[in-house]
Design a protein around this motif. Sequence first.
Motif, mmCIF file in Angstrom:
data_model
loop_
_atom_site.group_PDB
_atom_site.id
_atom_site.type_symbol
_atom_site.label_atom_id
_atom_site.label_comp_id
_atom_site.label_asym_id
_atom_site.label_seq_id
_atom_site.Cartn_x
_atom_site.Cartn_y
_atom_site.Cartn_z
ATOM 1 N N VAL A 1 28.121 27.622 22.323
ATOM 2 C CA VAL A 1 27.064 28.619 22.445
ATOM 3 C C VAL A 1 27.669 29.920 22.951
ATOM 4 N N MET A 2 26.995 31.015 22.677
ATOM 5 C CA MET A 2 27.320 32.271 23.321
ATOM 6 C C MET A 2 26.430 32.337 24.547
ATOM 7 N N ALA A 3 27.040 32.164 25.707
ATOM 8 C CA ALA A 3 26.285 32.059 26.948
ATOM 9 C C ALA A 3 26.193 33.412 27.648
ATOM 10 N N VAL A 4 25.036 33.702 28.220
ATOM 11 C CA VAL A 4 24.829 34.955 28.932
ATOM 12 C C VAL A 4 24.249 34.688 30.314
ATOM 13 N N HIS A 5 24.455 35.646 31.210
ATOM 14 C CA HIS A 5 23.848 35.588 32.535
ATOM 15 C C HIS A 5 22.342 35.808 32.388
ATOM 16 N N PRO A 6 21.517 35.170 33.228
ATOM 17 C CA PRO A 6 20.058 35.328 33.091
ATOM 18 C C PRO A 6 19.547 36.752 33.245
ATOM 19 N N SER A 7 20.358 37.651 33.787
ATOM 20 C CA SER A 7 19.937 39.049 33.902
ATOM 21 C C SER A 7 19.948 39.770 32.565
ATOM 22 N N MET A 8 20.589 39.166 31.572
ATOM 23 C CA MET A 8 20.702 39.762 30.246
ATOM 24 C C MET A 8 19.540 39.332 29.344
ATOM 25 N N GLN B 1 33.724 31.220 33.188
ATOM 26 C CA GLN B 1 32.417 30.581 33.314
ATOM 27 C C GLN B 1 31.889 30.678 34.739
ATOM 28 N N THR B 2 32.779 30.542 35.719
ATOM 29 C CA THR B 2 32.372 30.676 37.122
ATOM 30 C C THR B 2 31.835 32.073 37.396
ATOM 31 N N ASP B 3 32.510 33.076 36.858
ATOM 32 C CA ASP B 3 32.069 34.453 37.072
ATOM 33 C C ASP B 3 30.815 34.781 36.262
ATOM 34 N N LEU B 4 30.597 34.088 35.153
ATOM 35 C CA LEU B 4 29.347 34.271 34.410
ATOM 36 C C LEU B 4 28.179 33.781 35.260
ATOM 37 N N ILE B 5 28.327 32.621 35.845
ATOM 38 C CA ILE B 5 27.272 32.082 36.705
ATOM 39 C C ILE B 5 27.032 33.019 37.891
ATOM 40 N N GLY B 6 28.106 33.597 38.420
ATOM 41 C CA GLY B 6 27.988 34.500 39.553
ATOM 42 C C GLY B 6 27.518 35.898 39.195
ATOM 43 N N GLY B 7 27.419 36.205 37.906
ATOM 44 C CA GLY B 7 26.926 37.511 37.475
ATOM 45 C C GLY B 7 27.968 38.601 37.437
ATOM 46 N N ARG B 8 29.241 38.243 37.612
ATOM 47 C CA ARG B 8 30.300 39.259 37.574
ATOM 48 C C ARG B 8 30.670 39.628 36.142
ATOM 49 N N HIS C 1 28.894 39.121 31.955
ATOM 50 C CA HIS C 1 27.555 38.970 31.376
ATOM 51 C C HIS C 1 27.498 38.020 30.182
ATOM 52 N N ILE C 2 28.636 37.772 29.544
ATOM 53 C CA ILE C 2 28.625 36.953 28.337
ATOM 54 C C ILE C 2 30.000 36.325 28.122
#
Length: 273
Positions: free
Chosen positions: A76-83, A139-146, A148-149
């Motif tokens: 999947v193309m994963a994004v942070h929930p803020s996106m 992936q860790t930084d995606l979860i942390g919001g640092r 975005h995708i």
Amino acid sequence: MAKLAENLLQPFVIDFKAGASGIIGMTYVAKAAPDGYTLLMSSASLSMVPLMEISMPFDRLNAFAPVSLLSKRWAVMAVHPSMPTKAADFIAYAKANPDKVNFGTSGSGKAQHLTGAWMASVTGAPVTYIHYKSSGLAQTDLIGGRIHITPMTLTSALPHIKSGKIRALGLANLQRNPAYPDLPTLAEQGWAGFEYSSWQGVLAPSKTPLAIVNLLSANIAKGIKDPEVIKRLESQTQLIGSTPEEFARYMSTETERWRKLLKETGIELSMDD
């Protein structure tokens, strides 16, 4: 390989020869006797070998006989929930906010970097690449919001999707996953032909007799279509089991696509550690 061993009444021993983007293992198989007893289990990096500007200890164009494209990992193309979480809305946001969307990769010039460049080429969305030493760190930084995708395998993404820590823009395969039929592909959302190429295939030394290649291919396809195998693996990976000819065409298409993208972007391929 268990089903292949069962069908052919021959034991199969897996010998890991990792390193140098798989070139160590490729070299071993390229120089092996072409008798069907030594095979290469390769990944998508093989499509990029002809494009690497380094010397090879084997003929990069003619060293192998394709046997079968086994599978493609669901991704999947994963994004942070803020996106924005719809593909079209995300692209619109990226275009309206140039240089504000950080795309995480497992390293400059590696597969995820090329995937991001392909996304940008297909959609026109500008992103800033943030390169990590591994996809796990991204992936860790995606979860942390640092960032975005980033692309992720569906298996690794699902727990975080279910917890709400990340979201999926869409499936990065050309077909929907039968286990998750409501998850649309990015291609059907307008990203023409887009696919995160994370495949596995089997090849033999180039001079392996065609009869042996066809025998191996037929039995691999038989094993992949086994109900037990489908039940165990279908939700994790897209099972294929192609003919040798289909696999050869697929690899050629992959190589030419990356060749075009590298020319367009000026990205330099980087070998894995």
